[in-house]
Design an enzyme around this catalytic site. Structure first.
Site: not given
Ligand code: GLP
Length: 257
Positions: A138, A67, A143, A136
């Site tokens: 995702h 992404d 989302e 949340d």
């Molecule tokens: C971001 C990314 C996700 C990731 C998530 C969790 O928003 N788009 O791909 O899994 O956050 O991040 P973290 O591992 O830093 O908690």
């Protein structure tokens, strides 16, 4: 779904790296789906260690990132392609021309998304997709409430996600982009193998919904219950709300492989 609950961070990284290594072994041109976020960083460090020890090469690997934010100026340090380069691909023998990522500044975002999916498909799909999960629920940036079969598409970010990610933007939510482009849940589900890493109590509810909840767009990650080959690696805090935690531990310890 293989569920691994392991307190030792080094062991978690090794288990995840074994999944990646197995999925790309013996393939001439394997593809890895690469995630941002802090959760997969120990995995990337372990892959770099194996590369430095001469046990693993990325010279023939193609990468597809998950992404990207919409509208971040090119070269912005929080751009997701830059994150992946810094934390994985620039640290190993990965060829820069083999790294693909969705362009959050494309003039025609929808056309770019369709091309990105076509590129993944023309490669024969992603052999192993690395994933984390947001608080949340995702995955990538899908989302709640979106299509469970979506392909790469633009998406609006929830306030919860922007708040979580404000730690990378001086804790100032106004600096966090409001929109992104993301591989869809259908795109992610097309991966042949997937590995998810999750740690921390703030993810415990998302993990419960992911593993034990109904498959629902309310928790986009729950679609992974339909994935044919996914391993979810957790620490105890992330696993703390699982109803049948002990069974998952028993099943992993007594697995026949
Ligand atoms: C971001 C990314 C996700 C990731 C998530 C969790 O928003 N788009 O791909 O899994 O956050 O991040 P973290 O591992 O830093 O908690």
């Amino acid at each position: 779904m293989d569920i691994v609950i392991e307190e030792d961070g080094i062991k978690r990284a090794k288990i995840a790296a074994d999944v990646v290594e197995r999925a790309i072994a013996g393939k001439d041109h394997p593809a890895i789906g690469i995630a941002t976020g802090s959760s997969p960083l120990p995995l990337y460090d372990e892959l770099v260690r194996r590369y430095e020890a001469g046990k693993l090469s990325f010279a023939n690997v193609t990468g597809f990132t998950l992404d990207e934010y919409v509208g971040l100026p090119p070269g912005h340090p929080e751009g997701y392609r830059i994150f992946i380069e810094k934390n994985l691909t620039n640290r190993v023998d990965f060829k820069p021309e083999n790294l693909y990522s969705p362009d959050g500044n494309a003039e025609d975002i929808l056309a770019m998304c369709a091309e990105y999916d076509a590129k993944i498909a023309s490669h024969g799909g992603v052999d192993v997709q690395v994933l984390g999960i947001g608080s949340d629920g995702h995955i990538a940036f899908n989302e709640p409430g979106g299509s469970l079969v979506s392909r790469t598409h633009p998406e609006a970010l929830t306030e919860a996600t922007r708040k979580d990610n404000s730690r990378f933007f001086d804790y100032d939510i106004s600096k966090v982009p409001t929109h992104c482009v993301t591989q869809g849940l259908g795109t992610i589900m097309s991966s042949h193998t997937a590995i998810m890493m999750v740690t921390g109590e703030n993810k415990a509810k998302a993990v419960r919904d992911l593993i034990e909840g109904p498959v629902s767009a309310r928790c986009p990650g729950s679609i992974l219950q339909h994935h044919p080959d996914i391993t979810v690696v957790l620490d105890e805090a992330a696993a703390s709300l699982l109803e049948i935690r002990d069974f998952y531990v028993y099943r992993w310890q007594t697995r026949i492989s």
